[in-house]
Enzyme design. Structure first.
Site, PDB file in Angstrom:
ATOM      1  N   THR A  30     -13.412  -7.707  -3.103  1.00 54.34           N
ATOM      2  CA  THR A  30     -13.908  -8.481  -1.967  1.00 54.34           C
ATOM      3  C   THR A  30     -15.324  -8.044  -1.600  1.00 54.34           C
ATOM      4  OG1 THR A  30     -11.610  -8.505  -1.208  1.00 54.34           O
ATOM      5  CG2 THR A  30     -13.274  -9.283   0.337  1.00 54.34           C
ATOM      6  N   ASP A  78     -14.010   1.550  -0.898  1.00 49.43           N
ATOM      7  CA  ASP A  78     -13.136   0.374  -0.804  1.00 49.43           C
ATOM      8  C   ASP A  78     -12.835   0.189   0.679  1.00 49.43           C
ATOM      9  OD1 ASP A  78     -11.223  -1.674  -1.682  1.00 49.43           O
ATOM     10  OD2 ASP A  78      -9.659  -0.258  -1.124  1.00 49.43           O
ATOM     11  N   CYS A 126     -13.870  -2.440  -4.904  1.00 48.40           N
ATOM     12  CA  CYS A 126     -13.231  -3.469  -4.082  1.00 48.40           C
ATOM     13  C   CYS A 126     -13.778  -4.824  -4.539  1.00 48.40           C
ATOM     14  CB  CYS A 126     -13.608  -3.219  -2.622  1.00 48.40           C
ATOM     15  SG  CYS A 126     -13.058  -4.499  -1.489  1.00 48.40           S
ATOM     16  N   CYS A 176      -7.530  -7.639  -6.979  1.00 48.06           N
ATOM     17  CA  CYS A 176      -7.735  -6.814  -5.786  1.00 48.06           C
ATOM     18  C   CYS A 176      -7.301  -5.412  -6.164  1.00 48.06           C
ATOM     19  CB  CYS A 176      -6.890  -7.344  -4.624  1.00 48.06           C
ATOM     20  SG  CYS A 176      -6.782  -6.209  -3.219  1.00 48.06           S
ATOM     21  N   THR A 177      -8.128  -4.420  -5.833  1.00 49.36           N
ATOM     22  CA  THR A 177      -7.842  -3.061  -6.304  1.00 49.36           C
ATOM     23  C   THR A 177      -6.603  -2.449  -5.647  1.00 49.36           C
ATOM     24  OG1 THR A 177      -9.491  -2.238  -4.719  1.00 49.36           O
ATOM     25  CG2 THR A 177     -10.213  -2.562  -7.005  1.00 49.36           C
ATOM     26  N   HIS A 178      -6.109  -3.059  -4.575  1.00 48.90           N
ATOM     27  CA  HIS A 178      -4.857  -2.575  -3.982  1.00 48.90           C
ATOM     28  C   HIS A 178      -3.634  -2.924  -4.852  1.00 48.90           C
ATOM     29  CE1 HIS A 178      -7.181  -2.028  -0.273  1.00 48.90           C
ATOM     30  NE2 HIS A 178      -6.117  -1.464   0.301  1.00 48.90           N
TER      31      HIS A 178
HETATM   32  N1  DGL Z   1      -9.141  -3.744  -2.244  1.00 48.73           N
HETATM   33  C1  DGL Z   1      -9.864  -4.915  -1.850  1.00 48.73           C
HETATM   34  C2  DGL Z   1     -10.187  -5.784  -3.072  1.00 48.73           C
HETATM   35  O1  DGL Z   1     -10.225  -5.315  -4.189  1.00 48.73           O
HETATM   36  C3  DGL Z   1      -9.333  -5.823  -0.801  1.00 48.73           C
HETATM   37  C4  DGL Z   1      -8.442  -5.398   0.251  1.00 48.73           C
HETATM   38  C5  DGL Z   1      -8.822  -5.949   1.602  1.00 48.73           C
HETATM   39  O2  DGL Z   1      -8.592  -7.147   1.887  1.00 48.73           O
HETATM   40  O3  DGL Z   1      -9.363  -5.156   2.345  1.00 48.73           O
HETATM   41  O4  DGL Z   1     -10.446  -6.949  -2.915  1.00 48.73           O
END
Ligand code: DGL
Length: 275
Positions: A78, A13, A76, A189-191
């Site tokens: 993105t 990620d 991730c 988004c995984t965050h």
């Molecule tokens: N964790 C990422 C996702 O799932 C994005 C975080 C980032 O912008 O770096 O999209």
């Protein structure tokens, strides 16, 4: 390329977001050794040009393959939107699992047929995402409200899980979705699963009734398990699960994130995959 069942699975990620997927992989595949790469030195991906995300993803995939990975999880959204096609083309025999916002399950769950999608701007603008959106919106007749959440992943990456600045951002992005009647919110988004308590607080304060949150972490782990079984690559039960961590950013920050988010003690190694 030949792969063996006792090899590791590589997970990456832009930073610590992938830990929200990794925890489900560990639960589903307890005997599976894992390699985790946090590209924190280049985060956030959501605010980077597509070409840069593709270059980073290829370099990280090479790095993980060089360390023996038998499969790759792009943890991730993105990076999946930007690079999963390129990764599959470059390694046709490698099992590659990407993550996508859970539009389909959300369409099934939404009673009001209005679904809010929170993700990075880069994910929401990606061709892969827009194709999925068209398909699901067409077949379900559900209305999807798209909300780019600039800055939210960075707050989470910085460990600001319940600061007032993070709360303000969550409110700024979530309130308009709730005001327009969304009864289902997709975490694209995984965050974002790491600010679930804040998300629930904002929903409660909006007094809009029950809202379902969709996170695809477990679905990704199940998909990985299916792929490994199909290829005869499931880790033997005699093997112990483990996580070996690398980062292009701060090793102490990654170790602290494993400890605070997953309750795990790991040793992270600094790494810079060659582009
Ligand atoms: N964790 C990422 C996702 O799932 C994005 C975080 C980032 O912008 O770096 O999209």
């Amino acid at each position: 390329m030949t792969f063996t069942a006792d090899a590791a699975v590589g997970v990456f990620d832009s930073g610590i977001g992938g830990l929200s997927v990794l925890r489900h992989i560990e639960a589903r595949l307890p005997h599976q050794p894992l390699l985790y790469f946090a590209d924190t030195g280049f985060a956030p991906y959501g605010e980077k040009p597509q070409s840069e995300i593709v270059a980073r993803s290829l370099a990280i995939a090479d790095f993980l393959l060089a360390r023996g990975a038998k499969a790759l999880v792009v943890a991730c959204n993105t990076a999946t939107v930007a690079a999963v096609g390129v990764l599959r083309a470059r390694y046709p025999s490698l099992p590659v699992v990407g993550v996508e916002p859970g539009l389909k399950p959300a369409a099934t769950l939404s009673k009001k047929r209005i679904v809010g999608v929170m993700a990075t701007e880069r994910t929401l603008a990606g061709e892969k995402f827009l194709t999925l959106l068209d398909k699901v919106a067409d077949s379900s007749k559900v209305r999807f409200l798209l909300q780019g959440c600039t800055g939210l992943a960075s707050q989470i990456e910085a460990g600001q899980l319940d600061s007032s600045a993070t709360r303000e951002l969550v409110q700024r992005y979530l309130d308009p979705l709730l005001a327009q009647g969304a009864d289902t919110i997709v975490l694209g988004c995984t965050h974002y699963p790491f600010v679930l308590p804040l998300i629930r607080e904002v929903i409660a304060a909006a007094k809009v009734g029950p809202v379902t949150i969709v996170d695809t972490g477990d679905a990704i782990a199940r998909q990985l398990a299916r792929l490994l079984i199909a290829r005869g690559l499931l880790a033997p039960e005699t093997q112990a699960g483990s996580v070996t961590c690398f980062t292009s950013g701060s090793t102490t920050a990654l170790e602290a994130a494993f400890s605070s988010l997953l309750g795990q003690t790991v040793v992270a190694t600094a790494a810079e995959p060659a582009i």
